[in-house]
Enzyme design. Structure first.
Site, short mmCIF file in Angstrom:
data_model
loop_
_atom_site.label_atom_id
_atom_site.label_comp_id
_atom_site.label_asym_id
_atom_site.label_seq_id
_atom_site.Cartn_x
_atom_site.Cartn_y
_atom_site.Cartn_z
N PRO A 171 0.80 -1.23 0.00
CA PRO A 171 0.00 0.00 0.00
C PRO A 171 0.83 1.28 0.00
CG PRO A 171 -0.11 -1.09 2.14
CD PRO A 171 0.54 -2.05 1.19
N ASN A 172 0.32 2.24 -0.74
CA ASN A 172 0.88 3.59 -0.86
C ASN A 172 2.15 3.66 -1.69
OD1 ASN A 172 -1.12 4.95 0.78
ND2 ASN A 172 -0.23 3.85 2.50
N ARG A 194 5.20 10.83 -2.53
CA ARG A 194 4.98 10.48 -1.13
C ARG A 194 6.26 10.68 -0.32
NH1 ARG A 194 4.81 4.39 1.19
NH2 ARG A 194 4.23 4.96 3.30
N TYR A 216 11.32 8.47 0.96
CA TYR A 216 11.20 7.41 -0.05
C TYR A 216 11.82 7.76 -1.41
CZ TYR A 216 8.03 5.53 3.44
OH TYR A 216 7.50 5.05 4.62
N ASN A 265 7.85 -5.78 -1.16
CA ASN A 265 7.83 -4.68 -0.20
C ASN A 265 6.38 -4.57 0.29
OD1 ASN A 265 7.84 -2.38 1.30
ND2 ASN A 265 8.90 -1.11 -0.21
N ALA A 278 3.36 -0.82 4.73
CA ALA A 278 2.87 -0.81 6.12
C ALA A 278 2.43 -2.19 6.60
CB ALA A 278 1.72 0.19 6.24
N GLU A 283 12.64 -9.66 1.04
CA GLU A 283 11.87 -8.54 1.61
C GLU A 283 12.66 -7.26 1.34
OE1 GLU A 283 11.45 -8.88 5.88
OE2 GLU A 283 10.62 -6.85 6.05
N HIS A 322 12.72 -2.85 1.59
CA HIS A 322 12.20 -1.55 2.05
C HIS A 322 13.10 -0.46 1.50
CE1 HIS A 322 9.49 -3.66 4.65
NE2 HIS A 322 10.51 -4.40 5.04
N ARG A 330 13.81 4.15 12.05
CA ARG A 330 12.62 4.99 12.04
C ARG A 330 11.81 4.78 13.31
NH1 ARG A 330 9.65 4.63 6.52
NH2 ARG A 330 8.65 6.47 7.45
C1 DQA Z 1 8.42 0.86 3.64
C2 DQA Z 1 8.55 1.09 5.13
C3 DQA Z 1 7.21 0.93 5.83
O1 DQA Z 1 7.35 1.16 7.22
C4 DQA Z 1 6.21 1.92 5.29
O2 DQA Z 1 4.94 1.74 5.87
C5 DQA Z 1 6.12 1.91 3.81
C6 DQA Z 1 7.33 1.72 3.02
C7 DQA Z 1 9.72 1.17 2.89
O3 DQA Z 1 9.82 0.77 1.73
O4 DQA Z 1 10.60 1.83 3.43
O5 DQA Z 1 5.07 2.16 3.24
O6 DQA Z 1 8.12 -0.52 3.42
#
Ligand code: DQA
Length: 150
Positions: free
Chosen positions: A16-17, A24, A29, A80, A83, A104, A106, A113
């Site tokens: 998501p997002n 964003r 990011y 990825n 959240a 995985e 990120h 963080r």
């Molecule tokens: C994320 C880190 C997560 O905590 C966050 O909610 C994201 C992106 C990252 O790629 O750094 O949406 O997965």
């Protein structure tokens, strides 16, 4: 181990997002859009003789379904969960079913963080984790995944 001749299919799942990348919180990011990241992964995949498919969803159940289908269609997975990394037992359980290398990823270093991001519910059911390299991390992760494929 010998590699097989057919180009393996690799799936990249974005949670998501991540469709909002570029707009964003760019200080966290970065400025690269998801379309750009996907295009680079596809091109890199071609060089590595991998067929890269990408999928993004803002919905937990859709991500679970993609992971379930990955078992029959793909040789490896890059994910990825965004959240959902920190909240989704359903995604963790789906990943635990897979018998293939799973990376995985990120963009940010989740351990630097907020405390609620320090816990990944999937870290112990995946093969490896890449965290904190920004968009470049996807390149590293695909390169690493290719090395792990049978
Ligand atoms: C994320 C880190 C997560 O905590 C966050 O909610 C994201 C992106 C990252 O790629 O750094 O949406 O997965």
């Amino acid at each position: 181990m010998e590699k097989s001749n057919a180009a393996p299919n690799v799936l990249v799942i974005h949670g998501p997002n991540l469709n909002m990348l570029g707009q964003r919180e760019p200080e966290i990011y970065g400025h690269q859009s998801l379309e750009k990241i996907n295009a680079r992964l596809t091109a890199q995949g071609a060089k590595l003789q991998l067929r890269v498919e990408t999928f993004q969803s803002n919905h937990e159940g859709e991500i679970v379904e993609q992971i379930q289908q990955a078992a029959v269609k793909y040789a490896g997975l890059l994910i990825n969960p965004a959240a959902y990394t920190h909240t989704s037992i359903a995604i963790r359980d789906a990943l635990a079913l897979l018998d293939m290398p799973v990376i995985e990823i990120h963009l940010s270093n989740i351990y630097k963080r907020e405390p609620f991001r320090h816990k990944s519910l999937i870290c112990d059911v995946v093969t490896a984790q890449v965290s904190g390299f920004g968009a470049w991390g996807y390149t590293l992760a695909l390169e690493g995944l290719e090395k792990l494929l049978p």
